[in-house]
Write a protein that holds these residues in place. Structure first.
Motif, mmCIF file in Angstrom:
data_model
loop_
_atom_site.group_PDB
_atom_site.id
_atom_site.type_symbol
_atom_site.label_atom_id
_atom_site.label_comp_id
_atom_site.label_asym_id
_atom_site.label_seq_id
_atom_site.Cartn_x
_atom_site.Cartn_y
_atom_site.Cartn_z
ATOM 1 N N CYS A 12 0.910 -1.237 -0.001
ATOM 2 C CA CYS A 12 -0.062 -0.020 -0.164
ATOM 3 C C CYS A 12 0.957 1.375 -0.053
ATOM 4 O O CYS A 12 2.076 1.191 0.170
ATOM 5 N N PRO A 13 0.216 2.433 -0.356
ATOM 6 C CA PRO A 13 0.919 3.441 -0.014
ATOM 7 C C PRO A 13 1.329 3.780 1.296
ATOM 8 O O PRO A 13 0.589 3.483 2.269
ATOM 9 N N ASP A 66 1.433 6.329 3.315
ATOM 10 C CA ASP A 66 0.662 7.194 3.747
ATOM 11 C C ASP A 66 -0.709 6.526 4.279
ATOM 12 O O ASP A 66 -1.648 7.264 4.910
ATOM 13 N N ASP A 67 -1.000 5.357 3.818
ATOM 14 C CA ASP A 67 -2.137 4.703 4.137
ATOM 15 C C ASP A 67 -1.802 4.132 5.734
ATOM 16 O O ASP A 67 -2.846 3.638 6.176
ATOM 17 N N ILE A 68 -0.699 4.152 6.070
ATOM 18 C CA ILE A 68 -0.429 3.442 7.455
ATOM 19 C C ILE A 68 -0.240 4.613 8.240
ATOM 20 O O ILE A 68 0.930 5.475 8.317
ATOM 21 N N VAL A 69 -1.081 4.893 9.197
ATOM 22 C CA VAL A 69 -0.935 6.078 10.378
ATOM 23 C C VAL A 69 0.562 5.705 10.919
ATOM 24 O O VAL A 69 0.969 4.603 11.311
ATOM 25 N N VAL A 76 -0.834 -2.232 10.075
ATOM 26 C CA VAL A 76 -2.026 -2.636 9.135
ATOM 27 C C VAL A 76 -1.742 -4.132 9.062
ATOM 28 O O VAL A 76 -0.648 -4.713 9.029
ATOM 29 N N HIS A 85 4.533 1.029 10.578
ATOM 30 C CA HIS A 85 5.089 2.303 10.015
ATOM 31 C C HIS A 85 5.697 3.081 11.289
ATOM 32 O O HIS A 85 5.025 3.616 11.860
ATOM 33 N N GLN A 108 5.683 3.803 -1.737
ATOM 34 C CA GLN A 108 4.878 2.761 -1.834
ATOM 35 C C GLN A 108 5.623 1.733 -0.675
ATOM 36 O O GLN A 108 6.996 1.629 -0.704
#
Length: 115
Positions: free
Chosen positions: A14-15, A17-20, A25, A38, A110
């Protein structure tokens, strides 16, 4: 040429930025659940281990709390609070419950995991 691509099969997750930041995740990679974390101040900034917690027999490690014990970056399982080293997958309290760790990296924003 990147030698990692020769010895491993890298899979996009995933990008970044999609993982806080400072969380994990769960990603389904080749039919297996992988916990991807992350850590914005880390080098590397992403880590990947099995999502399955052998202690609780549940797929929950991606929901654990990230921290450190000495020099080790760990995730604490949300059920029994066992600590798993994010670099090696070792369970610090019960080494027999260790999980797989996977190479992970960020490239062009990514997240990639080697399987």
């Amino acid at each position: 040429m990147n030698n990692d691509r020769i010895s491993n099969s890298w899979v996009p997750v995933c990008p970044l930025d999609d993982i806080v930041p400072n969380t994990g995740v769960c990603a389904l990679i080749n039919g297996e659940q992988v916990a991807v974390f992350h850590l914005p101040d880390g080098n590397p900034s992403v880590f990947a281990i099995d999502n399955f917690d052998p202690g609780s027999q549940a797929s929950v490690l991606s929901r654990g709390l990230i921290g450190n014990l000495g020099d080790r970056i760990v995730v604490a399982s949300p059920i029994f609070k066992h600590h798993y080293d994010l670099r090696t997958g070792e369970c610090l309290e019960i080494p027999a419950n260790s999980v797989n760790a996977f190479a992970a990296r960020v490239e062009d924003g990514q997240v990639w995991v080697a399987v």
